[in-house]
Write a protein that holds these residues in place. Structure first.
Motif, PDB file in Angstrom:
ATOM      1  N   UNK A  46      59.100  27.389 -23.948  1.00  0.00           N
ATOM      2  CA  UNK A  46      60.120  26.933 -22.998  1.00  0.00           C
ATOM      3  C   UNK A  46      59.746  25.573 -22.418  1.00  0.00           C
ATOM      4  N   UNK A  47      58.474  25.372 -22.133  1.00  0.00           N
ATOM      5  CA  UNK A  47      58.021  24.079 -21.595  1.00  0.00           C
ATOM      6  C   UNK A  47      58.250  22.964 -22.612  1.00  0.00           C
ATOM      7  N   UNK A  48      57.924  23.228 -23.872  1.00  0.00           N
ATOM      8  CA  UNK A  48      58.133  22.205 -24.913  1.00  0.00           C
ATOM      9  C   UNK A  48      59.619  21.943 -25.098  1.00  0.00           C
ATOM     10  N   UNK A  49      60.432  23.001 -25.106  1.00  0.00           N
ATOM     11  CA  UNK A  49      61.882  22.830 -25.230  1.00  0.00           C
ATOM     12  C   UNK A  49      62.450  22.053 -24.052  1.00  0.00           C
ATOM     13  N   UNK A  50      61.953  22.320 -22.854  1.00  0.00           N
ATOM     14  CA  UNK A  50      62.475  21.618 -21.673  1.00  0.00           C
ATOM     15  C   UNK A  50      62.111  20.134 -21.686  1.00  0.00           C
ATOM     16  N   UNK A  51      61.091  19.758 -22.419  1.00  0.00           N
ATOM     17  CA  UNK A  51      60.800  18.338 -22.584  1.00  0.00           C
ATOM     18  C   UNK A  51      61.748  17.665 -23.550  1.00  0.00           C
ATOM     19  N   UNK A  52      62.316  18.451 -24.452  1.00  0.00           N
ATOM     20  CA  UNK A  52      63.253  17.926 -25.446  1.00  0.00           C
ATOM     21  C   UNK A  52      64.698  18.014 -24.947  1.00  0.00           C
ATOM     22  N   UNK A  53      65.058  19.161 -24.386  1.00  0.00           N
ATOM     23  CA  UNK A  53      66.410  19.402 -23.877  1.00  0.00           C
ATOM     24  C   UNK A  53      66.337  19.356 -22.346  1.00  0.00           C
ATOM     25  N   UNK A  54      66.584  18.207 -21.782  1.00  0.00           N
ATOM     26  CA  UNK A  54      66.362  17.980 -20.358  1.00  0.00           C
ATOM     27  C   UNK A  54      67.613  18.332 -19.562  1.00  0.00           C
ATOM     28  N   UNK A  55      67.395  19.137 -18.515  1.00  0.00           N
ATOM     29  CA  UNK A  55      68.450  19.464 -17.558  1.00  0.00           C
ATOM     30  C   UNK A  55      68.005  19.001 -16.177  1.00  0.00           C
ATOM     31  N   UNK A  56      68.952  18.737 -15.253  1.00  0.00           N
ATOM     32  CA  UNK A  56      68.573  18.192 -13.946  1.00  0.00           C
ATOM     33  C   UNK A  56      67.736  19.130 -13.088  1.00  0.00           C
ATOM     34  N   UNK A  57      67.891  20.445 -13.260  1.00  0.00           N
ATOM     35  CA  UNK A  57      67.115  21.416 -12.481  1.00  0.00           C
ATOM     36  C   UNK A  57      66.576  22.483 -13.431  1.00  0.00           C
ATOM     37  N   UNK A  58      65.409  22.993 -13.125  1.00  0.00           N
ATOM     38  CA  UNK A  58      64.769  23.972 -13.998  1.00  0.00           C
ATOM     39  C   UNK A  58      65.581  25.258 -14.084  1.00  0.00           C
ATOM     40  N   UNK A  59      66.147  25.705 -12.970  1.00  0.00           N
ATOM     41  CA  UNK A  59      66.860  26.984 -12.988  1.00  0.00           C
ATOM     42  C   UNK A  59      68.148  26.928 -13.813  1.00  0.00           C
ATOM     43  N   UNK A  60      68.603  25.735 -14.198  1.00  0.00           N
ATOM     44  CA  UNK A  60      69.801  25.621 -15.027  1.00  0.00           C
ATOM     45  C   UNK A  60      69.571  26.128 -16.455  1.00  0.00           C
ATOM     46  N   UNK A  61      68.325  26.214 -16.903  1.00  0.00           N
ATOM     47  CA  UNK A  61      68.050  26.758 -18.234  1.00  0.00           C
ATOM     48  C   UNK A  61      68.476  28.220 -18.322  1.00  0.00           C
ATOM     49  N   UNK A  62      68.514  28.930 -17.208  1.00  0.00           N
ATOM     50  CA  UNK A  62      68.902  30.340 -17.164  1.00  0.00           C
ATOM     51  C   UNK A  62      70.337  30.526 -16.668  1.00  0.00           C
ATOM     52  N   UNK A  63      71.056  29.449 -16.500  1.00  0.00           N
ATOM     53  CA  UNK A  63      72.416  29.519 -15.993  1.00  0.00           C
ATOM     54  C   UNK A  63      73.326  30.223 -17.007  1.00  0.00           C
ATOM     55  N   UNK A  64      74.320  30.939 -16.492  1.00  0.00           N
ATOM     56  CA  UNK A  64      75.293  31.609 -17.354  1.00  0.00           C
ATOM     57  C   UNK A  64      76.452  30.697 -17.719  1.00  0.00           C
ATOM     58  N   UNK A  65      76.518  29.517 -17.121  1.00  0.00           N
ATOM     59  CA  UNK A  65      77.576  28.558 -17.448  1.00  0.00           C
ATOM     60  C   UNK A  65      77.402  28.074 -18.885  1.00  0.00           C
ATOM     61  N   UNK A  66      78.524  27.953 -19.573  1.00  0.00           N
ATOM     62  CA  UNK A  66      78.475  27.590 -20.987  1.00  0.00           C
ATOM     63  C   UNK A  66      77.916  26.187 -21.219  1.00  0.00           C
ATOM     64  N   UNK A  67      78.214  25.271 -20.314  1.00  0.00           N
ATOM     65  CA  UNK A  67      77.795  23.889 -20.510  1.00  0.00           C
ATOM     66  C   UNK A  67      76.408  23.580 -19.952  1.00  0.00           C
ATOM     67  N   UNK A  68      75.801  24.508 -19.245  1.00  0.00           N
ATOM     68  CA  UNK A  68      74.490  24.235 -18.631  1.00  0.00           C
ATOM     69  C   UNK A  68      73.369  25.087 -19.216  1.00  0.00           C
ATOM     70  N   UNK A  69      73.591  26.362 -19.299  1.00  0.00           N
ATOM     71  CA  UNK A  69      72.525  27.282 -19.672  1.00  0.00           C
ATOM     72  C   UNK A  69      72.085  27.144 -21.116  1.00  0.00           C
ATOM     73  N   UNK A  70      70.885  27.579 -21.383  1.00  0.00           N
ATOM     74  CA  UNK A  70      70.333  27.602 -22.735  1.00  0.00           C
ATOM     75  C   UNK A  70      70.058  29.074 -23.044  1.00  0.00           C
ATOM     76  N   UNK A  71      70.871  29.641 -23.935  1.00  0.00           N
ATOM     77  CA  UNK A  71      70.776  31.080 -24.189  1.00  0.00           C
ATOM     78  C   UNK A  71      69.419  31.472 -24.762  1.00  0.00           C
ATOM     79  N   UNK A  72      68.804  30.606 -25.537  1.00  0.00           N
ATOM     80  CA  UNK A  72      67.481  30.906 -26.095  1.00  0.00           C
ATOM     81  C   UNK A  72      66.454  31.108 -24.988  1.00  0.00           C
ATOM     82  N   UNK A  73      66.499  30.274 -23.971  1.00  0.00           N
ATOM     83  CA  UNK A  73      65.568  30.422 -22.840  1.00  0.00           C
ATOM     84  C   UNK A  73      65.890  31.684 -22.062  1.00  0.00           C
ATOM     85  N   UNK A  74      67.167  31.943 -21.842  1.00  0.00           N
ATOM     86  CA  UNK A  74      67.585  33.119 -21.078  1.00  0.00           C
ATOM     87  C   UNK A  74      67.178  34.406 -21.781  1.00  0.00           C
TER      88      UNK A  74
END
Length: 142
Positions: free
Chosen positions: A108-136
């Motif tokens: 997840x840390x390596x992915x977050x360096x590649x796929x950057x979002x403005x806030x860390x908790x957005x990786x687990x967001x249920x919104x289609x345009x924000x969340x990353x289902x693989x991380x969730x």
């Protein structure tokens, strides 16, 4: 110790050269001790080949093998042990963590360096345009 032409040039800044021998000053017939000589280092770029390594590392190692050169089982187990000790020191006695969880977290840390979002908790967001289902699906946020 050094003649002027033998002063090393690979030392940064200034340095002091003390000669242990006394020299006779020809004009006043007195012993003169040379105390200080200052010079700046002259740097140049130079390629130093690695010993015992192939000329082209990319041909022989994939990224995972290179990663494992730095993060072997000893390092990973040490990280797990200290993570558990830290959670115990913070009174989180129900904290469960093992080597598989560490691999997931590192992914997840390596992915977050590649796929950057403005806030860390957005990786687990249920919104289609924000969340990353693989991380969730891999690890819970908390």
């Amino acid at each position: 110790m050094f003649e002027n032409r033998q002063i090393p040039t690979d030392i940064t800044g200034t340095f002091e050269v003390i000669r242990s021998d006394n020299h006779l000053d020809e004009t006043s017939n007195k012993n003169v001790k040379y105390i200080k000589q200052q010079t700046a280092a002259k740097w140049q770029k130079e390629y130093i080949p690695l010993r015992n390594h192939p000329n082209n590392i990319e041909e022989h190692y994939d990224p995972y093998v290179l990663f494992c050169l730095f993060f072997d089982d000893i390092i990973l187990n040490t990280i797990v042990d200290y993570s558990i000790k830290y959670s115990t020191s913070k009174n989180r006695n129900n904290f469960k963590f093992d080597i598989n969880d560490l691999w997931k977290w590192l992914g997840i840390v390596i992915l977050s360096g590649y796929h950057v979002l403005p806030q860390i908790d957005l990786y687990w967001s249920l919104d289609e345009d924000k969340g990353v289902s693989l991380v969730r699906k891999t690890m819970s946020r908390n």
